[in-house]
Design an enzyme around this catalytic site. Structure first.
Site, PDB file in Angstrom:
ATOM      1  N   ASP A 119      -2.842  -1.395  -2.168  1.00 27.28           N
ATOM      2  CA  ASP A 119      -1.873  -1.161  -1.105  1.00 27.28           C
ATOM      3  C   ASP A 119      -2.081   0.199  -0.445  1.00 27.28           C
ATOM      4  O   ASP A 119      -2.773   1.072  -0.979  1.00 27.28           O
ATOM      5  CB  ASP A 119      -0.436  -1.284  -1.634  1.00 27.28           C
ATOM      6  CG  ASP A 119      -0.108  -0.282  -2.737  1.00 27.28           C
ATOM      7  OD1 ASP A 119      -0.975  -0.026  -3.594  1.00 27.28           O
ATOM      8  OD2 ASP A 119       1.018   0.261  -2.732  1.00 27.28           O
ATOM      9  N   GLU A 126       1.339   0.469  -5.515  1.00 21.13           N
ATOM     10  CA  GLU A 126       1.210   1.804  -6.116  1.00 21.13           C
ATOM     11  C   GLU A 126       1.967   2.847  -5.312  1.00 21.13           C
ATOM     12  O   GLU A 126       2.430   3.833  -5.852  1.00 21.13           O
ATOM     13  CB  GLU A 126      -0.265   2.198  -6.232  1.00 21.13           C
ATOM     14  CG  GLU A 126      -0.516   3.438  -7.092  1.00 21.13           C
ATOM     15  CD  GLU A 126      -0.418   4.756  -6.341  1.00 21.13           C
ATOM     16  OE1 GLU A 126      -0.295   5.798  -6.992  1.00 21.13           O
ATOM     17  OE2 GLU A 126      -0.469   4.749  -5.089  1.00 21.13           O
ATOM     18  N   GLU A 127       2.058   2.618  -3.987  1.00 18.68           N
ATOM     19  CA  GLU A 127       2.594   3.653  -3.088  1.00 18.68           C
ATOM     20  C   GLU A 127       4.116   3.585  -2.965  1.00 18.68           C
ATOM     21  O   GLU A 127       4.686   4.158  -2.045  1.00 18.68           O
ATOM     22  CB  GLU A 127       1.958   3.506  -1.690  1.00 18.68           C
ATOM     23  CG  GLU A 127       0.435   3.645  -1.671  1.00 18.68           C
ATOM     24  CD  GLU A 127      -0.030   5.096  -1.816  1.00 18.68           C
ATOM     25  OE1 GLU A 127       0.811   5.963  -2.107  1.00 18.68           O
ATOM     26  OE2 GLU A 127      -1.231   5.335  -1.649  1.00 18.68           O
ATOM     27  N   GLU A 145      -9.177   6.928  -7.301  1.00 21.93           N
ATOM     28  CA  GLU A 145      -8.368   7.698  -6.332  1.00 21.93           C
ATOM     29  C   GLU A 145      -9.236   8.795  -5.715  1.00 21.93           C
ATOM     30  O   GLU A 145     -10.187   9.262  -6.331  1.00 21.93           O
ATOM     31  CB  GLU A 145      -7.161   8.342  -7.034  1.00 21.93           C
ATOM     32  CG  GLU A 145      -6.106   7.361  -7.525  1.00 21.93           C
ATOM     33  CD  GLU A 145      -5.122   6.913  -6.451  1.00 21.93           C
ATOM     34  OE1 GLU A 145      -5.336   7.241  -5.260  1.00 21.93           O
ATOM     35  OE2 GLU A 145      -4.161   6.216  -6.803  1.00 21.93           O
ATOM     36  N   HIS A 161      -2.746   9.558   3.193  1.00 20.38           N
ATOM     37  CA  HIS A 161      -1.446   9.375   3.870  1.00 20.38           C
ATOM     38  C   HIS A 161      -1.377  10.119   5.206  1.00 20.38           C
ATOM     39  O   HIS A 161      -0.355  10.083   5.881  1.00 20.38           O
ATOM     40  CB  HIS A 161      -0.251   9.837   3.004  1.00 20.38           C
ATOM     41  CG  HIS A 161      -0.172   9.172   1.669  1.00 20.38           C
ATOM     42  ND1 HIS A 161       0.917   9.313   0.830  1.00 20.38           N
ATOM     43  CD2 HIS A 161      -1.029   8.352   1.019  1.00 20.38           C
ATOM     44  CE1 HIS A 161       0.706   8.620  -0.287  1.00 20.38           C
ATOM     45  NE2 HIS A 161      -0.474   8.031  -0.187  1.00 20.38           N
TER      46      HIS A 161
HETATM   47 ZN   LIG Z   1      -3.632   6.293  -4.106  1.00 22.11          ZN
END
Ligand SMILES: [Zn+2]
Length: 370
Positions: free
Chosen positions: A74, A138-139, A167, A345
């Site tokens: 995600d 996860e987010e 990651e 992000h």
């Molecule tokens: Zn991540």
């Protein structure tokens, strides 16, 4: 149901663009999970499982060690106007793929998907059995975590001796992660009209020693398995008072403690209770730290293979990642993946595509010795 998209697995950049262009904001991972499941299901050397929108694929070569390679499917929401579809910019080694998910963390997912297709075929036999875990949610709040759900529903599928989370780390190894605990520290007083304040006891004034303690607190630096972790203890909120003419009878300071993996969650809580002895202390949120586990032989081989190619030294991970969830399952884990975490992000999220090859080659060298 529509047919799953076909993913181009032979070229890393095409593969990354394809999985980014299938939008998968948290809660909307089904189409990407379908495509991942279809690609992995086509590989005769993999056994594939689906749990919700998580996909797990495993080799069953009978090796005595098993390595877990994991990543979330995600992303955070798109920008406005949308930062998808992806676009490629720049030349040669400076080429970058722009768009949501390119850094966090589909670049890592692309590397792992490419390895899943390649390793286990004739001529690319890995030294350990491999488990690939691609998961949802996860987010968002951790109660929705796909990895947490898998750990509950099918812990057998997550079993392994060492885990690598893809990651973004700019192809550095980041071991373990700090724990975090948040507490509300409350002082009590006696309410009164502020015109006759001597009849009351001011709870906000009563919080002064808490703030003095926090501003004077010297956070320690702790070495764990060869990595130096720097702790932090901070007030992150304060509230008290009900009106402009009332002596407040309660004041709450919210304190966040980021602690090194040398402490368990219980020890971290105990430390706070000792510091704030005499006050009401209520834990509102807590996640354990994870040891880097770099003393494990498999981890040492991993570090050697990566450093051969990138030259950097392993670093501690600040912040909390799913590495800690593997640690809770008893599996030492590190973060290692392409992309600059500072661009995760971000509106201008983008990855240098050269880093994908670096990560793939390092993992391949470790896993098949080539
Ligand atoms: Zn991540």
């Amino acid at each position: 149901m529509t047919d799953p998209a076909t993913l181009p697995s032979s070229d890393l950049v095409d593969l990354l663009a394809a999985i980014c262009d299938i939008e998968s904001v948290s809660g909307d991972e089904a189409a990407l999970a379908d495509a991942v499941e279809a690609l992995l299901g086509d590989q005769p050397h993999l056994e594939v499982h689906r749990d919700g929108d998580a996909v797990v694929a495993r080799t069953t070569l009978g090796r005595d060690r098993r390595v877990v390679l994991a990543g979330h499917l995600d992303t955070v929401p798109l920008t406005d106007p949308p930062n998808l579809p992806t676009r490629l910019a720049g030349e040669g080694d400076d080429r970058e793929l722009w768009g949501r998910g390119t850094v966090d963390m589909k670049a890592g997912v692309a590397v792992m998907l490419a390895l899943a297709v390649e390793l286990g075929r004739p001529g690319a036999a890995p030294v350990a059995d491999l488990t690939y875990v691609f998961y949802d949610h996860e987010e968002v709040e951790e109660s929705k975590s796909g990895l947490k759900r898998l750990a509950r529903n099918r812990p057998d599928l997550l079993a392994g001796d060492f885990a690598v989370l893809g990651e973004p780390t700019s192809a550095d190894i980041e071991g373990g992660c700090q724990g975090t605990i948040r507490v509300d520290v409350t002082t009590r007083g006696v309410a009164a009209h502020s015109a006759r304040s001597w009849r009351g006891e001011n709870a906000i004034h009563g919080a002064a020693p808490i703030l003095t303690l926090l501003s004077g607190y010297e956070a320690v630096q702790v070495e764990v398995d060869g990595l130096l972790y720097r702790e932090g203890l901070n007030a992150v909120g304060i509230r008290g008072g009900i009106a402009g003419n009332v002596v407040p009878d309660a004041c709450t300071v919210t304190v966040n403690y980021r602690f090194a993996p040398s402490r368990t969650l219980a020890e971290a809580e105990q430390h706070l209770r000792e510091l704030f002895d005499g006050y009401e202390v209520v834990v509102t949120d807590a996640s354990p730290a994870a040891r880097p586990g770099l003393d494990d032989p498999l981890a040492a081989e991993f570090v050697a293979a990566v450093l051969d190619r990138t030259g950097g030294a392993p670093k501690p991970k600040y912040g909390w990642t799913d590495v800690a969830r593997f640690a809770e399952l008893g599996i030492p884990a590190v973060n290692f993946g392409p992309g600059d975490a500072l661009l995760a992000h971000a509106d201008d999220e983008r990855v240098r595509v050269a880093e994908l090859g670096v990560c793939r080659d390092a993992l391949r060298a470790w896993l098949v010795g080539a």
